[in-house]
Design an enzyme around this catalytic site. Sequence first.
Site, PDB file in Angstrom:
ATOM      1  N   LYS A  29      19.477  37.305  16.825  1.00 40.96           N
ATOM      2  CA  LYS A  29      19.810  38.737  16.821  1.00 40.96           C
ATOM      3  C   LYS A  29      20.459  39.141  15.516  1.00 40.96           C
ATOM      4  CE  LYS A  29      24.399  38.217  17.010  1.00 40.96           C
ATOM      5  NZ  LYS A  29      25.249  38.583  15.901  1.00 40.96           N
ATOM      6  N   GLY A 119      24.553  31.037  11.175  1.00 34.36           N
ATOM      7  CA  GLY A 119      24.032  32.073  10.281  1.00 34.36           C
ATOM      8  C   GLY A 119      24.414  33.490  10.652  1.00 34.36           C
ATOM      9  N   SER A 125      24.281  30.675  20.671  1.00 30.84           N
ATOM     10  CA  SER A 125      24.341  31.473  21.906  1.00 30.84           C
ATOM     11  C   SER A 125      22.952  31.576  22.527  1.00 30.84           C
ATOM     12  CB  SER A 125      24.857  32.886  21.600  1.00 30.84           C
ATOM     13  OG  SER A 125      26.139  32.823  21.038  1.00 30.84           O
ATOM     14  N   ALA A 126      21.934  31.753  21.694  1.00 32.49           N
ATOM     15  CA  ALA A 126      20.559  31.854  22.199  1.00 32.49           C
ATOM     16  C   ALA A 126      20.143  30.546  22.873  1.00 32.49           C
ATOM     17  CB  ALA A 126      19.601  32.195  21.062  1.00 32.49           C
ATOM     18  N   ASP A 158      28.529  36.386  22.575  1.00 29.47           N
ATOM     19  CA  ASP A 158      27.145  36.798  22.300  1.00 29.47           C
ATOM     20  C   ASP A 158      26.148  36.257  23.325  1.00 29.47           C
ATOM     21  OD1 ASP A 158      27.882  38.125  19.999  1.00 29.47           O
ATOM     22  OD2 ASP A 158      27.321  36.498  18.649  1.00 29.47           O
TER      23      ASP A 158
HETATM   24  O1  C5P Z   1      33.108  34.346  21.968  1.00 23.73           O
HETATM   25  P1  C5P Z   1      32.900  33.366  20.872  1.00 23.73           P
HETATM   26  O2  C5P Z   1      33.294  31.969  21.278  1.00 23.73           O
HETATM   27  O3  C5P Z   1      31.545  33.407  20.269  1.00 23.73           O
HETATM   28  O4  C5P Z   1      33.890  33.795  19.711  1.00 23.73           O
HETATM   29  C1  C5P Z   1      34.177  32.965  18.633  1.00 23.73           C
HETATM   30  C2  C5P Z   1      35.419  33.494  17.943  1.00 23.73           C
HETATM   31  O5  C5P Z   1      35.130  34.726  17.297  1.00 23.73           O
HETATM   32  C3  C5P Z   1      36.580  33.784  18.865  1.00 23.73           C
HETATM   33  O6  C5P Z   1      37.363  32.645  19.076  1.00 23.73           O
HETATM   34  C4  C5P Z   1      37.320  34.842  18.107  1.00 23.73           C
HETATM   35  O7  C5P Z   1      38.094  34.251  17.080  1.00 23.73           O
HETATM   36  C5  C5P Z   1      36.220  35.615  17.424  1.00 23.73           C
HETATM   37  N1  C5P Z   1      35.793  36.805  18.172  1.00 23.73           N
HETATM   38  C6  C5P Z   1      36.631  37.910  18.223  1.00 23.73           C
HETATM   39  N2  C5P Z   1      36.256  39.020  18.901  1.00 23.73           N
HETATM   40  C7  C5P Z   1      35.052  39.080  19.495  1.00 23.73           C
HETATM   41  C8  C5P Z   1      34.168  37.980  19.443  1.00 23.73           C
HETATM   42  C9  C5P Z   1      34.571  36.850  18.776  1.00 23.73           C
HETATM   43  O8  C5P Z   1      37.739  37.878  17.660  1.00 23.73           O
HETATM   44  N3  C5P Z   1      34.691  40.216  20.130  1.00 23.73           N
END
Ligand code: C5P
Length: 322
Positions: A29, A119, A125-126, A158
């Site tokens: 995405k 990237g 996530s996908a 994501d």
């Molecule tokens: O949700 P995910 O594990 O992909 O997020 C990775 C990191 O990106 C989180 O630990 C956070 O530091 C940051 N993040 C954020 N706000 C979001 C999504 C991700 O701060 N909405």
Amino acid sequence: MGEQVEQSGRAADERVPGERTVRVRVPGKINLALCVGPRRPDGFHDLATVFQSVSLFDELTASPAPAATITVEVHGVGAELVGPSEDNLAVRAAALLAATYVPHAGAHLRIDKGIPVAGGMAGGSADAAAALLACDRLWGLDVGTDALLELAAQLGSDVPFTVLGGTAVGHGRGERLEPVEVGHTFHWVLVTSGQGLSTPAVFRRFDELHPPQTVPEPRVPDGLLEALAAGDPYALASTVRNDLAEPALDLRPDLADTLATGAELSALAALLSGSGPTCAFLAADEAHARQLAVAFTERAVGRDVHVVTAPASIGVAHAGRG
Ligand code: C5P
């Protein structure tokens, strides 16, 4: 070139013969808008984002494995950059689905990467989304989209979008989704980077650059959804926005050159994908996208150059006997 990581020492021939093998193709995405609000007490940031899938795919094949055994092998572009299997989000997704519905289920996952690793295109996530969709079929569960989305939200911000694909507005930390029907095809050129960028590091730099009290509540830019509905790439170009571009470029100043080259080459818009480092360039049509791609390649900008269309959708490419 492939990395084989087995979490169990049991032999492949112990797998039950004749069970189904399920193959799922999942797109990466870009975020047409990534508007970031202040840091929340839980460390995440509220977003107003517009996700759109693009036609660069990972393929995940789930096949039967001994009880309570989830194994993974990763092949393709950047496979050597994928971490150990216990950290693999696809393994964690399959394990979470099993733990929730069928604790003794097992699966072997083969991932063929086409989406750049680290990237900013939600490749990991996908893969997690593909594992949920494939194992749901492999194990004959049919738990339904809402149940898969709930598990997806536990795995990462994501992951829910990548379960749906297509186009969606995301709120909360990105997990609250409103799908958007887009009846038009847009043409993009993606320029990848040889070196990944850490999403938490980019959000941390965002916080350093923008003290929380100065950051307004995020909202989707005016006109963006209308431009999508109209299929108008020129209107879309004037509305795309990524609040993570500033912190990402602060960490990786070389990306500013890539984005500037796109503008110089007459891309309609030059946009960082997610938290980067992949850069996305909007073209007027397919011929323009091909011209841009040739020009990027001639100038040896980035690592790989891909011509893609958006939105793209998830496909179950194969479901046969194992
Ligand atoms: O949700 P995910 O594990 O992909 O997020 C990775 C990191 O990106 C989180 O630990 C956070 O530091 C940051 N993040 C954020 N706000 C979001 C999504 C991700 O701060 N909405």
